[in-house]
Design a protein around this motif. Sequence first.
Motif, mmCIF file in Angstrom:
data_model
loop_
_atom_site.group_PDB
_atom_site.id
_atom_site.type_symbol
_atom_site.label_atom_id
_atom_site.label_comp_id
_atom_site.label_asym_id
_atom_site.label_seq_id
_atom_site.Cartn_x
_atom_site.Cartn_y
_atom_site.Cartn_z
ATOM 1 N N THR A 59 0.833 -1.213 0.000
ATOM 2 C CA THR A 59 0.000 0.000 0.000
ATOM 3 C C THR A 59 0.864 1.260 0.000
ATOM 4 N N TYR A 231 0.819 0.059 9.760
ATOM 5 C CA TYR A 231 0.395 0.535 8.439
ATOM 6 C C TYR A 231 0.048 -0.611 7.499
ATOM 7 N N ALA A 234 -5.776 -2.742 7.766
ATOM 8 C CA ALA A 234 -6.779 -2.024 6.975
ATOM 9 C C ALA A 234 -6.866 -0.565 7.403
ATOM 10 N N GLY A 235 -6.764 -0.328 8.710
ATOM 11 C CA GLY A 235 -6.783 1.054 9.188
ATOM 12 C C GLY A 235 -5.581 1.836 8.686
ATOM 13 N N ALA A 237 -3.991 1.279 5.901
ATOM 14 C CA ALA A 237 -4.210 1.540 4.481
ATOM 15 C C ALA A 237 -5.126 2.744 4.281
ATOM 16 N N LYS A 238 -6.139 2.878 5.149
ATOM 17 C CA LYS A 238 -7.024 4.046 5.060
ATOM 18 C C LYS A 238 -6.275 5.343 5.351
ATOM 19 N N VAL A 239 -5.377 5.284 6.333
ATOM 20 C CA VAL A 239 -4.578 6.467 6.653
ATOM 21 C C VAL A 239 -3.689 6.858 5.468
ATOM 22 N N GLY A 241 -4.281 6.174 2.319
ATOM 23 C CA GLY A 241 -5.146 6.712 1.275
ATOM 24 C C GLY A 241 -5.562 8.137 1.563
ATOM 25 N N LEU A 242 -5.881 8.426 2.819
ATOM 26 C CA LEU A 242 -6.242 9.791 3.191
ATOM 27 C C LEU A 242 -5.062 10.737 3.018
#
Length: 268
Positions: A59, A231, A234-235, A237-239, A241-242
């Motif tokens: 990611t 990292y 899933a959390g 990966a969201k960070v 992406g943000l």
Amino acid sequence: MRGVAALVAALAVWIYFGGWVPEVSRNSFRLPAPRIIGVSIAWGSAAFLVVVALSGLATLGGAVALLVAAAYVASRRLVAERSRRAVMEQWPDFLAILRSRLAAGRALPEATVEAALHCGNGIELFGLSVQRSLAQGAPFSKALDIERSRMSDSVADRVLTSLAFAATAGGGRVADILGLLGQSVGDELRLRRAHDAALTQQRLTATVALIAPWALLLLTVATNPQAADVYGTAGGAKVLGLGLAMTATGFLLARRSAKLSKAARIFR
């Protein structure tokens, strides 16, 4: 998601009742050349492999790959912009040579081609294009219109529009008009150079602000296994992406703010 939906709804109401619509032009979505796209993909792929080898996170590698590819495209556009500026710097010399050719008894189309070829750089390409158009039987004003559209620059608009008017009006005041135009263009270019020098520091600051968080994140993940594990979820990966979305938004806003001071084209 509810907050995003509320924000979108508020924006829609604002546009509907305020009558404001974002300005969109064809150049806003102009794609780079295929060669530039290919090279950017190659740089992005290389960055992906390096980041995955250092951190073990696909990611993070994908996010950095997108940033590197976008940075390469932006760098090529910056090179093209510098080339256009180099052409702009030649216009005062071109006008001075054009006046001397007119004083020697040359016709305006012939003097324009000779002055452009004498200047070299990007102005030489302009002269060759006008010479080719004239050889094909196109009117001088039409040849200038073609070049004005190709150059797509406010300074070129002023110069070429003045030449087209001079070719139509004629008279003995053409040299004086070109002299005043040369002084005006020279003053504008000096002002632009001062503005670009002041803007360079802001660009460097914005670049560091965009790159530093990712460099620090990569260093942290590469040297701290616990951070890599965080990292990798899933959390995490969201960070990422943000963070990628915020970096892209910051880049677009910085680019937009830099364009606000760019001279608008009046003669299109």
